[in-house]
Design an enzyme around this catalytic site. Sequence first.
Site, mmCIF file in Angstrom:
data_model
loop_
_atom_site.group_PDB
_atom_site.id
_atom_site.type_symbol
_atom_site.label_atom_id
_atom_site.label_comp_id
_atom_site.label_asym_id
_atom_site.label_seq_id
_atom_site.Cartn_x
_atom_site.Cartn_y
_atom_site.Cartn_z
ATOM 1 N N GLU A 211 -6.008 -5.882 3.994
ATOM 2 C CA GLU A 211 -6.050 -7.075 3.141
ATOM 3 C C GLU A 211 -7.233 -7.050 2.184
ATOM 4 N N GLY B 94 3.144 -3.131 8.487
ATOM 5 C CA GLY B 94 3.429 -3.395 9.892
ATOM 6 C C GLY B 94 4.906 -3.695 10.094
ATOM 7 N N THR C 92 0.826 -1.213 0.000
ATOM 8 C CA THR C 92 0.000 0.000 0.000
ATOM 9 C C THR C 92 0.861 1.266 0.000
HETATM 10 C C1 LIG Z 1 3.976 -12.889 18.194
HETATM 11 C C2 LIG Z 1 4.217 -13.928 17.220
HETATM 12 C C3 LIG Z 1 3.105 -13.975 16.274
HETATM 13 C C4 LIG Z 1 3.368 -15.056 15.293
HETATM 14 C C5 LIG Z 1 2.317 -14.980 14.227
HETATM 15 C C6 LIG Z 1 2.326 -16.185 13.339
HETATM 16 C C7 LIG Z 1 1.199 -15.982 12.375
HETATM 17 C C8 LIG Z 1 0.919 -17.164 11.558
HETATM 18 C C9 LIG Z 1 -0.548 -17.203 11.236
HETATM 19 C C10 LIG Z 1 -0.914 -15.930 10.631
HETATM 20 C C11 LIG Z 1 -2.356 -15.694 10.610
HETATM 21 C C12 LIG Z 1 -2.755 -14.596 10.144
HETATM 22 C C13 LIG Z 1 -1.797 -13.621 9.560
HETATM 23 C C14 LIG Z 1 -2.463 -12.407 9.254
HETATM 24 C C15 LIG Z 1 -1.469 -11.365 8.838
HETATM 25 C C16 LIG Z 1 -2.276 -10.163 8.589
HETATM 26 C C17 LIG Z 1 -1.485 -8.990 8.316
HETATM 27 C C18 LIG Z 1 -2.452 -7.912 8.068
HETATM 28 C C19 LIG Z 1 -1.830 -6.616 7.833
HETATM 29 C C20 LIG Z 1 -2.344 -6.050 6.590
HETATM 30 C C21 LIG Z 1 -1.739 -6.222 5.420
HETATM 31 C C22 LIG Z 1 -2.264 -5.622 4.172
HETATM 32 O O1 LIG Z 1 -3.271 -4.970 4.141
HETATM 33 S S1 LIG Z 1 -1.340 -5.917 2.774
HETATM 34 C C23 LIG Z 1 -2.146 -5.045 1.503
HETATM 35 C C24 LIG Z 1 -3.430 -5.679 1.089
HETATM 36 N N1 LIG Z 1 -3.976 -5.006 -0.037
HETATM 37 C C25 LIG Z 1 -5.042 -5.408 -0.671
HETATM 38 O O2 LIG Z 1 -5.669 -6.372 -0.288
HETATM 39 C C26 LIG Z 1 -5.390 -4.653 -1.924
HETATM 40 C C27 LIG Z 1 -6.779 -4.924 -2.411
HETATM 41 N N2 LIG Z 1 -6.829 -4.799 -3.844
HETATM 42 C C28 LIG Z 1 -6.743 -5.882 -4.679
HETATM 43 O O3 LIG Z 1 -6.614 -7.016 -4.245
HETATM 44 C C29 LIG Z 1 -6.854 -5.608 -6.148
HETATM 45 O O4 LIG Z 1 -6.378 -4.422 -6.557
HETATM 46 C C30 LIG Z 1 -8.267 -5.806 -6.645
HETATM 47 C C31 LIG Z 1 -8.563 -7.283 -6.587
HETATM 48 C C32 LIG Z 1 -9.304 -5.052 -5.830
HETATM 49 C C33 LIG Z 1 -8.379 -5.319 -8.074
HETATM 50 O O5 LIG Z 1 -7.283 -5.769 -8.815
HETATM 51 P P1 LIG Z 1 -7.185 -5.540 -10.377
HETATM 52 O O6 LIG Z 1 -5.878 -5.985 -10.834
HETATM 53 O O7 LIG Z 1 -7.580 -4.138 -10.682
HETATM 54 O O8 LIG Z 1 -8.211 -6.549 -10.866
HETATM 55 P P2 LIG Z 1 -9.634 -6.393 -11.509
HETATM 56 O O9 LIG Z 1 -9.511 -5.642 -12.791
HETATM 57 O O10 LIG Z 1 -10.604 -5.867 -10.511
HETATM 58 O O11 LIG Z 1 -9.908 -7.905 -11.828
HETATM 59 C C34 LIG Z 1 -9.238 -8.572 -12.878
HETATM 60 C C35 LIG Z 1 -9.450 -10.056 -12.751
HETATM 61 O O12 LIG Z 1 -8.543 -10.556 -11.782
HETATM 62 C C36 LIG Z 1 -9.238 -11.353 -10.838
HETATM 63 N N3 LIG Z 1 -8.514 -11.281 -9.571
HETATM 64 C C37 LIG Z 1 -8.302 -10.198 -8.805
HETATM 65 N N4 LIG Z 1 -7.589 -10.549 -7.719
HETATM 66 C C38 LIG Z 1 -7.363 -11.867 -7.822
HETATM 67 C C39 LIG Z 1 -6.684 -12.798 -6.988
HETATM 68 N N5 LIG Z 1 -6.133 -12.426 -5.832
HETATM 69 N N6 LIG Z 1 -6.635 -14.066 -7.376
HETATM 70 C C40 LIG Z 1 -7.218 -14.457 -8.530
HETATM 71 N N7 LIG Z 1 -7.883 -13.611 -9.371
HETATM 72 C C41 LIG Z 1 -7.945 -12.345 -9.010
HETATM 73 C C42 LIG Z 1 -10.584 -10.719 -10.759
HETATM 74 O O13 LIG Z 1 -11.516 -11.600 -10.229
HETATM 75 C C43 LIG Z 1 -10.825 -10.395 -12.211
HETATM 76 O O14 LIG Z 1 -11.261 -11.572 -12.873
HETATM 77 P P3 LIG Z 1 -12.307 -11.428 -14.035
HETATM 78 O O15 LIG Z 1 -12.427 -12.832 -14.531
HETATM 79 O O16 LIG Z 1 -11.774 -10.468 -15.043
HETATM 80 O O17 LIG Z 1 -13.574 -10.912 -13.419
HETATM 81 C C1 LIG Z 2 -4.230 -1.630 10.530
HETATM 82 C C2 LIG Z 2 -3.809 -1.687 9.105
HETATM 83 C C3 LIG Z 2 -2.688 -2.427 8.764
HETATM 84 C C4 LIG Z 2 -2.259 -2.459 7.431
HETATM 85 N N1 LIG Z 2 -1.134 -3.139 7.127
HETATM 86 C C5 LIG Z 2 -0.670 -3.129 5.847
HETATM 87 C C6 LIG Z 2 0.544 -3.782 5.518
HETATM 88 O O1 LIG Z 2 1.179 -4.402 6.357
HETATM 89 N N2 LIG Z 2 0.990 -3.713 4.239
HETATM 90 C C7 LIG Z 2 0.311 -3.047 3.282
HETATM 91 O O2 LIG Z 2 0.774 -3.019 2.157
HETATM 92 N N3 LIG Z 2 -0.845 -2.424 3.569
HETATM 93 C C8 LIG Z 2 -1.350 -2.442 4.813
HETATM 94 N N4 LIG Z 2 -2.543 -1.808 5.124
HETATM 95 C C9 LIG Z 2 -3.240 -1.082 4.080
HETATM 96 C C10 LIG Z 2 -4.552 -1.717 3.645
HETATM 97 O O3 LIG Z 2 -4.325 -2.869 2.891
HETATM 98 C C11 LIG Z 2 -5.375 -0.703 2.869
HETATM 99 O O4 LIG Z 2 -5.699 0.353 3.744
HETATM 100 C C12 LIG Z 2 -6.632 -1.329 2.299
HETATM 101 O O5 LIG Z 2 -6.313 -2.231 1.271
HETATM 102 C C13 LIG Z 2 -7.631 -0.283 1.787
HETATM 103 O O6 LIG Z 2 -7.057 0.550 0.861
HETATM 104 P P1 LIG Z 2 -7.136 2.158 0.989
HETATM 105 O O7 LIG Z 2 -6.669 2.519 2.346
HETATM 106 O O8 LIG Z 2 -6.454 2.714 -0.184
HETATM 107 O O9 LIG Z 2 -8.655 2.506 0.927
HETATM 108 P P2 LIG Z 2 -9.435 3.146 -0.314
HETATM 109 O O10 LIG Z 2 -9.388 2.198 -1.454
HETATM 110 O O11 LIG Z 2 -8.995 4.530 -0.569
HETATM 111 O O12 LIG Z 2 -10.896 3.134 0.281
HETATM 112 C C14 LIG Z 2 -11.625 4.310 0.648
HETATM 113 C C15 LIG Z 2 -13.102 4.106 0.307
HETATM 114 O O13 LIG Z 2 -13.218 4.036 -1.116
HETATM 115 C C16 LIG Z 2 -13.986 2.898 -1.477
HETATM 116 N N5 LIG Z 2 -13.500 2.353 -2.764
HETATM 117 C C17 LIG Z 2 -12.224 2.263 -3.211
HETATM 118 N N6 LIG Z 2 -12.202 1.648 -4.406
HETATM 119 C C18 LIG Z 2 -13.455 1.320 -4.716
HETATM 120 C C19 LIG Z 2 -14.083 0.658 -5.822
HETATM 121 N N7 LIG Z 2 -13.358 0.168 -6.830
HETATM 122 N N8 LIG Z 2 -15.404 0.511 -5.801
HETATM 123 C C20 LIG Z 2 -16.141 0.969 -4.760
HETATM 124 N N9 LIG Z 2 -15.613 1.605 -3.690
HETATM 125 C C21 LIG Z 2 -14.294 1.771 -3.669
HETATM 126 C C22 LIG Z 2 -13.802 1.906 -0.363
HETATM 127 O O14 LIG Z 2 -14.894 1.008 -0.272
HETATM 128 C C23 LIG Z 2 -13.697 2.802 0.867
HETATM 129 O O15 LIG Z 2 -15.001 3.087 1.333
HETATM 130 C C24 LIG Z 2 -2.990 -1.768 6.440
HETATM 131 C C25 LIG Z 2 -4.137 -1.042 6.797
HETATM 132 C C26 LIG Z 2 -4.538 -1.003 8.100
HETATM 133 C C27 LIG Z 2 -5.757 -0.212 8.473
#
Ligand SMILES: CCCCCCCCCC/C=C\CCCCCCC/C=C/C(=O)SCCNC(=O)CCNC(=O)[C@H](O)C(C)(C)COP(=O)(O)OP(=O)(O)OC[C@H]1O[C@@H](n2cnc3c(N)ncnc32)[C@H](O)[C@@H]1OP(=O)(O)O
Ligand SMILES: Cc1cc2nc3c(=O)[nH]c(=O)nc-3n(C[C@H](O)[C@H](O)[C@H](O)COP(=O)(O)OP(=O)(O)OC[C@H]3O[C@@H](n4cnc5c(N)ncnc54)[C@H](O)[C@@H]3O)c2cc1C
Length: 666
Positions: A431, A188, A149
């Site tokens: 996520e 993180g 991100t």
């Molecule tokens: C103390 C000791 C502790 C030890 C711990 C041990 C732990 C072990 C166990 C652990 C347990 C839990 C661990 C949890 C850890 C959690 C950490 C959390 C912290 C947070 C991290 C983050 O947030 S990381 C960042 C995450 N970011 C996101 O999730 C971004 C979200 N956005 C997206 O995923 C994409 O941009 C999105 C899918 C929304 C759109 O992508 P885009 O490329 O634009 O695709 P589209 O045009 O919409 O779609 C195109 C086609 O692709 C298909 N598709 C999209 N994604 C996928 C996919 N992932 N896989 C397969 N296909 C995919 C989509 O369906 C479309 O298909 P179509 O056929 O064309 O419709």
């Molecule tokens: C506690 C915490 C830990 C995190 N840890 C990590 C990490 O370790 N690594 C990492 O890389 N990231 C991390 N993130 C980031 C996290 O993955 C993003 O915040 C998350 O994916 C949402 O993206 P954004 O913040 O850009 O929200 P935005 O996408 O800007 O969302 C804002 C609003 O816009 C709307 N929106 C956006 N796009 C669309 C769409 N296509 N259609 C309709 N509505 C839409 C959403 O629904 C939402 O209401 C963390 C976030 C938090 C809060």
Amino acid sequence: MATVHKINEDLVKERQKCTFNVQELTYLLDGGEEVTKERREFENILRNVKELQDEVPEVYLSHKERYENAVRKTCILQNVRNDFEKKREVLSPRNIFRAGYAVIKDVSPFFLHNGMFVPTIIGQGTPEQQAEWLPKAKAMAIIGTYAQTELGHGTFIRGLETTATYDAKTEEFILNSPKVTSYKWWPGGLGTTVNHCITVAQLYINGKKYGIHPFIVQIRDLETHKPLPGIKVGEIGPKMGFATANNGFLGFQNFRIPRKNMLMKNAQVLKDGTFVKGMNEKLTYGTMVMVRVNIVSDSAFHTAMAATIAVRYAAVRHQSQLKAKEPEVQIIDYLTQQHKLFIAIATSHAFSNTYTWLYQAYLKVVEDLGKQKQDHLPELHALSCCLKATSSRDAGVIVEQCRLACGGHGYMASSNLPIIYGYTTAAITYEGEHTVLLLQTARYLMKAWMSALEGKVLAPSVAYLVDWLKSDKQRWQNTPEVIVKGFQHVAAGKIKDAFDAIQKHVKAGKDYEDAWNLASVQLIKASEAHSRAILCDGYLRETVRTSSSVSPSLAKVLNHLVQLYIVYWTLETAGDLLVYSNIGKDDIAVLKEKYEELLALIRPNAVGLVDAFDISDEILQSTLGSYDGRVYERLMEEAMKSPLNKEPVNQSFHKYLKPFIKKAKL
Ligand SMILES: CCCCCCCCCC/C=C\CCCCCCC/C=C/C(=O)SCCNC(=O)CCNC(=O)[C@H](O)C(C)(C)COP(=O)(O)OP(=O)(O)OC[C@H]1O[C@@H](n2cnc3c(N)ncnc32)[C@H](O)[C@@H]1OP(=O)(O)O
Ligand SMILES: Cc1cc2nc3c(=O)[nH]c(=O)nc-3n(C[C@H](O)[C@H](O)[C@H](O)COP(=O)(O)OP(=O)(O)OC[C@H]3O[C@@H](n4cnc5c(N)ncnc54)[C@H](O)[C@@H]3O)c2cc1C
């Protein structure tokens, strides 16, 4: 010697009422007696590590002290874990994850190392890259995070702005953050903890863009821990929760990394700069799929924590009279309280059951991908998106409901409900943001609907669409199986409506994308309904399956819980069922009674059911939820730890209050 306190009498009585073997359920929830034993053994070792006991509750520490304490304790935890694993088998990730709560209280600054850095090397690295990085990462000789991100983009990852430009002359990638919006933001542990990270960046070769790819990047010196030249890194500051997660920012200025640091299991860049496409570009998103699956399990655990606190507290707490002249009742005897709490227990079971089959589905897809087969990937993506979205959102609502069920004391930090709420609700956003993930599932549902109309065979999770098209609505019966069919009818009906809405806008001349946006409220409702149908169907199936292998007394209780879950959601979504299924008003009236019966059946087992989650006091960290039920004593003991209670008169009295009062008297 530690003082042994008597267990609260109400809790003693509650435990005597229990009709099933609590231990048997614990083994079932853990996945077997051996797993429970391993977990308890490890938790017991941690309990006796003196250095892990906090002298001052963390809540009174400054932001900086809290972080430093978390790092100190995480290192101890890791050492204890290493010693444990030297003598016995490797601990299961879920058991370490649970134990982490006993140590860190909030979120570990190493959370992303185990949760995403290591899994990304496994999922995205070639065998050679794994051989190079994995041993160091697993031994924690290097510590990493997942930096995807940016300030400007979290959801739309194709829009990420960090660039990785290939230089064939030196066989290096040059990383740059061209604008403020391209700074990584959130990862993180990035703030001040990690020395490596997976950086997701836009690949450029000879001026051509090749989309986003993951790179392993060392960002700090391994000896001095100083940021390497060309790296700007720091912490993003306080948040709603995640106080010790050490979320950070990161920018690059002409920072060079060797070619081999691009994780190349999928796409590759050859020495001369030739780009070799992977089987499917979406496989780059693989770590996110894995974490989304895990979040269903996390949601089950967070819900179990909140339920344990609130149910035990409700058994201990007496307030008001049901009848004049009678003693004040345990608040758990108010039906409204049971309505708030028993769904929390059932929800945790629903998510655990869901995780069990979803994780197997995930493993199957990983195995298939190894054989270059990707047929089930779209279904897994759709399922992991909507189940992550629904489970995290439901967990957030349930935790807040449990807090409210504890009245004023639930608002105390020492109840631990605020911290649990902080990390539960974070999962709604991270996520993959909630709405965005529901819309991903909706894409799949629209395609599935079209396939159903064309008479094609559908994947199992959407096969109900074909049944729905083929048959008239089934005659309604108030049985769990028919109600689940009813949820499928609601989902099918909403999917059809959303599809028709898109078609209507397209026919009226809109572009498909605009039509999609105009129909998107209906689309997320369709996704939600699909999730609920999947959750209820899976939970019911798993319960039926396990019931044959457990004792009859436990099977009975599990059956009450699954029925409660299904009837609860029937009543919550009665409007939808009235529109889309054959349920009648009379059926709803019968189900209201059924729901009340189920609450009464679960009531004697409520404390036993939360005991079976087997969450130790050290993990629960709650004055209200401890096993012994010494709620009031613990609240007072914790209050006495406030630094403001360490002196009879606070200096602010002399400095400010006294002169202020004097002035007021004049
Ligand atoms: C103390 C000791 C502790 C030890 C711990 C041990 C732990 C072990 C166990 C652990 C347990 C839990 C661990 C949890 C850890 C959690 C950490 C959390 C912290 C947070 C991290 C983050 O947030 S990381 C960042 C995450 N970011 C996101 O999730 C971004 C979200 N956005 C997206 O995923 C994409 O941009 C999105 C899918 C929304 C759109 O992508 P885009 O490329 O634009 O695709 P589209 O045009 O919409 O779609 C195109 C086609 O692709 C298909 N598709 C999209 N994604 C996928 C996919 N992932 N896989 C397969 N296909 C995919 C989509 O369906 C479309 O298909 P179509 O056929 O064309 O419709
Ligand atoms: C506690 C915490 C830990 C995190 N840890 C990590 C990490 O370790 N690594 C990492 O890389 N990231 C991390 N993130 C980031 C996290 O993955 C993003 O915040 C998350 O994916 C949402 O993206 P954004 O913040 O850009 O929200 P935005 O996408 O800007 O969302 C804002 C609003 O816009 C709307 N929106 C956006 N796009 C669309 C769409 N296509 N259609 C309709 N509505 C839409 C959403 O629904 C939402 O209401 C963390 C976030 C938090 C809060």
